[in-house]
Design an enzyme around this catalytic site. Structure first.
Site, PDB file in Angstrom:
ATOM      1  N   HIS A 115       1.069  11.700  30.682  1.00 19.26           N
ATOM      2  CA  HIS A 115      -0.031  12.654  29.781  1.00 19.26           C
ATOM      3  C   HIS A 115      -1.474  11.874  29.787  1.00 19.26           C
ATOM      4  O   HIS A 115      -2.360  12.565  29.677  1.00 19.26           O
ATOM      5  CB  HIS A 115       0.572  12.666  28.056  1.00 19.26           C
ATOM      6  N   ASP A 150      -9.975  11.089  29.426  1.00 20.00           N
ATOM      7  CA  ASP A 150      -8.978  11.700  28.610  1.00 20.00           C
ATOM      8  C   ASP A 150      -8.019  12.532  29.665  1.00 20.00           C
ATOM      9  O   ASP A 150      -8.441  13.285  30.439  1.00 20.00           O
ATOM     10  CB  ASP A 150      -9.590  12.777  27.663  1.00 20.00           C
TER      11      ASP A 150
HETATM   12  P1  ADP Z   1      -4.738  12.463  22.182  1.00 18.71           P
HETATM   13  O1  ADP Z   1      -3.549  12.802  22.768  1.00 18.71           O
HETATM   14  O2  ADP Z   1      -5.631  11.414  22.946  1.00 18.71           O
HETATM   15  O3  ADP Z   1      -4.514  12.089  20.786  1.00 18.71           O
HETATM   16  P2  ADP Z   1      -5.583  15.363  22.251  1.00 18.71           P
HETATM   17  O4  ADP Z   1      -7.068  15.943  21.683  1.00 18.71           O
HETATM   18  O5  ADP Z   1      -4.945  15.757  23.356  1.00 18.71           O
HETATM   19  O6  ADP Z   1      -5.882  13.786  22.023  1.00 18.71           O
HETATM   20  O7  ADP Z   1      -4.717  15.556  21.000  1.00 18.71           O
HETATM   21  C1  ADP Z   1      -4.901  15.269  19.902  1.00 18.71           C
HETATM   22  C2  ADP Z   1      -3.839  16.148  18.778  1.00 18.71           C
HETATM   23  O8  ADP Z   1      -4.016  15.429  17.602  1.00 18.71           O
HETATM   24  C3  ADP Z   1      -4.252  17.532  18.902  1.00 18.71           C
HETATM   25  O9  ADP Z   1      -3.185  18.329  18.796  1.00 18.71           O
HETATM   26  C4  ADP Z   1      -4.896  17.715  17.326  1.00 18.71           C
HETATM   27  O10 ADP Z   1      -4.858  18.836  16.866  1.00 18.71           O
HETATM   28  C5  ADP Z   1      -4.200  16.599  16.493  1.00 18.71           C
HETATM   29  N1  ADP Z   1      -5.116  16.101  15.589  1.00 18.71           N
HETATM   30  C6  ADP Z   1      -6.336  15.577  15.901  1.00 18.71           C
HETATM   31  N2  ADP Z   1      -6.867  14.975  14.485  1.00 18.71           N
HETATM   32  C7  ADP Z   1      -5.939  15.298  13.613  1.00 18.71           C
HETATM   33  C8  ADP Z   1      -6.101  15.154  12.177  1.00 18.71           C
HETATM   34  N3  ADP Z   1      -7.150  14.442  11.531  1.00 18.71           N
HETATM   35  N4  ADP Z   1      -5.076  15.311  11.499  1.00 18.71           N
HETATM   36  C9  ADP Z   1      -4.035  15.933  12.192  1.00 18.71           C
HETATM   37  N5  ADP Z   1      -3.980  16.247  13.405  1.00 18.71           N
HETATM   38  C10 ADP Z   1      -4.973  15.929  14.251  1.00 18.71           C
HETATM   39  C1  G6P Z   2      -1.773  10.029  23.361  1.00 15.83           C
HETATM   40  C2  G6P Z   2      -0.672   9.665  24.280  1.00 15.83           C
HETATM   41  C3  G6P Z   2       0.557   9.734  23.387  1.00 15.83           C
HETATM   42  C4  G6P Z   2       0.460   9.283  21.970  1.00 15.83           C
HETATM   43  C5  G6P Z   2      -0.560   9.760  21.086  1.00 15.83           C
HETATM   44  C6  G6P Z   2      -0.932   9.242  19.952  1.00 15.83           C
HETATM   45  O1  G6P Z   2      -1.718  11.623  23.247  1.00 15.83           O
HETATM   46  O2  G6P Z   2      -0.531  10.165  25.455  1.00 15.83           O
HETATM   47  O3  G6P Z   2       1.642   9.082  23.976  1.00 15.83           O
HETATM   48  O4  G6P Z   2       1.662   9.465  21.279  1.00 15.83           O
HETATM   49  O5  G6P Z   2      -1.568   9.449  21.950  1.00 15.83           O
HETATM   50  O6  G6P Z   2      -0.884   7.706  20.057  1.00 15.83           O
HETATM   51  P1  G6P Z   2       0.267   6.828  19.110  1.00 15.83           P
HETATM   52  O7  G6P Z   2      -0.039   5.548  19.527  1.00 15.83           O
HETATM   53  O8  G6P Z   2      -0.124   7.397  17.746  1.00 15.83           O
HETATM   54  O9  G6P Z   2       1.490   7.323  19.487  1.00 15.83           O
END
Ligand code: ADP
Ligand code: G6P
Length: 486
Positions: A162, A370
């Site tokens: 991912h 990202d």
């Molecule tokens: P990452 O995978 O690095 O976290 P992404 O933008 O791909 O970044 O995904 C983040 C996910 O987490 C999204 O589906 C978003 O809606 C969710 N998210 C972000 N901030 C919050 C929050 N404050 N509460 C709940 N969900 C959240």
């Molecule tokens: C990114 C990574 C995921 C991970 C998520 C949240 O999306 O690709 O594998 O689950 O961040 O991070 P966390 O450490 O809370 O699982």
């Protein structure tokens, strides 16, 4: 032991590890792209999800979610430190994100990473039916494909990364680079967000393993591994349904009212992670305020930064710096009852996120690096009326698909300021044309399309893909809230 013909392994299960006051644990989608993506496709699919339930100590017994079984994997305190906080999030995560934060190479963490990867592989081997397909996810579990192949040569193994996969010059810094590469290439199909990542892996396989490669195959040790790009997406139907729900629409209006009915609302939603470029963004915004391009009464910035990996030192440091900077900006530019930045360090329900997305005039998504960034896609899906501007980092995987966004190099603070101003001042017909094109793209490339494309490439027959729903589950019903005793 009940077995499944489709097994997904990801470090995290989609549940909240914080016990409710009555001792129950509550199901939810943990913040983070991987859980968001997988939850949407697996919720209605007969499969088993192998993962960590959060917390330490013996694994809890977990009920099925519809037709999805959960198989928790336990971690000890020491394993949490060496595997999750250590090797996964302090070595691989920073290295794979262009080393925007210095990776730590601690020799003690490697053995723990290997031990935990073996535990995941064994758990999957137990629950996979003969001839099953096992789909391994992300950098936490990079050794699992090869381990599983040894344990269960009969299963079809997929791996999906991912996060970005770095260029060879960076990857070569990794002390255990050969084992990690071999581990991942134990799969039959290795998928990435971008073509470039597959190319990087092929270069490394040639160099480190003497492999023979084509654009989409890597052959070594008498085996051929296929590679490809499969850009992950979101449950578009869910976000559209949420965004048009009357209570969400009125919540969005109320939010705007609570913000003081400004002319413009800028919004950012991130996990609190140093890959997300939050500090650069705050600097840009603060300079726009300082130089008078933006006035507090007219314009409001909302920064949602959900807590993440808080036991890791670099994340704690980041939080302190961000909170200090938000305090400074509000102290310098805010007025009584009119802060320059609204900072929210909390998780939100999906409906609250949908309301926030609708409240924004300019969505500011500026990670330094990202893999994809699903927030950008969620914002687009939530803009049913075609309004709103998306400022998007060139270094997010999403930039390759959302070409009509206001693309920006977030390392260039002056460029970031200019782009923010352009987005704020764009005329509505320009914004509608851009948003319409982006909405068309994500409607055709949603999470179901992603999973089907990957699984079709994995088994060639389409049989695996046929097990997935044709439309996202949320289009058919609202997901039940499930509670279970701990
Ligand atoms: P990452 O995978 O690095 O976290 P992404 O933008 O791909 O970044 O995904 C983040 C996910 O987490 C999204 O589906 C978003 O809606 C969710 N998210 C972000 N901030 C919050 C929050 N404050 N509460 C709940 N969900 C959240
Ligand atoms: C990114 C990574 C995921 C991970 C998520 C949240 O999306 O690709 O594998 O689950 O961040 O991070 P966390 O450490 O809370 O699982």
């Amino acid at each position: 032991m009940r077995q499944s013909s489709l097994v997904v392994i990801a470090n995290r299960l989609p549940l909240d590890d914080s016990a409710a006051p009555d001792g129950a644990c509550e199901w939810r989608r943990s913040p983070g792209g991987l859980a968001s993506a997988l939850h949407a496709i697996l919720e209605q699919t007969p499969a088993t999800w192998v993962g960590w339930a959060g917390g330490v100590g013996p694994a809890p017994t977990l009920p099925d979610i519809g037709s999805l079984r959960l198989r928790p994997v336990s971690l000890t305190e020491e394993e949490l430190r060496g595997y999750y906080e250590g090797f996964a999030n302090s070595t691989l995560w920073p290295l794979y994100h262009d080393a925007v934060q210095q990776p730590t190479f601690d020799r003690g963490w490697w053995e723990t990473y290997r031990t935990v990867n073996r535990r995941f592989a064994e758990a999957a081997a137990q629950v996979a039916e003969p001839g099953a397909a096992v789909w391994v996810q992300d950098y936490h579990l990079q050794l699992v494909p090869a381990m599983l192949r040894e344990l269960r040569p009969d299963v079809l193994i997929g791996f999906f990364m991912h996060v970005p996969f770095p260029p060879p010059e960076l990857y070569m810094q990794l002390p255990r680079r050969v084992e990690l590469l071999r581990g991942m290439l134990g799969a039959d199909l290795v998928g990435f967000q971008r073509e470039q990542a597959a190319h990087n892996v092929a270069q490394l396989a040639k160099k480190l393993l003497g492999a023979v490669t084509t654009r989409d195959t890597i052959t070594f040790d008498d085996r051929t591994v296929r590679t490809g790009a499969f850009p992950v997406s979101i449950d578009v139907t869910e976000m559209r349904a949420l965004a048009t729900r009357p209570d969400v629409v009125s919540q969005a209006k109320q939010l705007r009212h609570n913000l003081g009915q400004p002319k413009r609302v800028l919004l950012s939603v991130d996990r609190l992670d140093w890959t997300k470029g939050i500090e650069h963004r705050l600097t840009a915004y603060s300079e726009l305020l300082r130089d008078g391009y933006v006035k507090v009464r007219d314009t409001v910035m909302v920064q949602v930064a959900v807590p993440s990996r808080e036991r890791v030192e670099s994340y704690r440091g980041l939080r302190d710096r961000i909170e200090g900077e938000v305090g400074r900006i509000n102290g310098e530019f805010g007025r009584v009852g009119e802060p320059a930045i609204h900072y929210l360090n909390q998780p939100f329900a999906r409906s609250q996120l949908a309301a926030l997305y609708q409240t924004a005039d300019v969505m500011v998504v500026t990670p330094l690096r990202d893999g994809m960034n699903l927030v950008a896609k969620e914002f687009v899906a939530a803009r049913e009326d075609g309004s709103g501007a998306l400022v998007l980092s060139e270094f997010a995987g999403a930039a390759a698909e959302l070409e009509q966004a206001f693309l920006v190099n977030p390392h260039d603070v002056d460029g970031l300021k200019d782009t923010l101003l352009r987005a704020m001042e764009a005329d509505s017909s320009d914004l509608t044309a851009r948003m319409t094109a982006m909405r068309r793209h994500i409607a055709e490339h949603d999470i179901i399309a992603w999973a089907r494309a990957y699984l079709r490439a994995l088994d060639h027959t389409g049989r695996l893909a046929d097990r997935l729903p044709r439309t996202a589950p949320s289009a058919r019903r609202r997901p039940p809230r499930q509670r279970s005793a701990r």
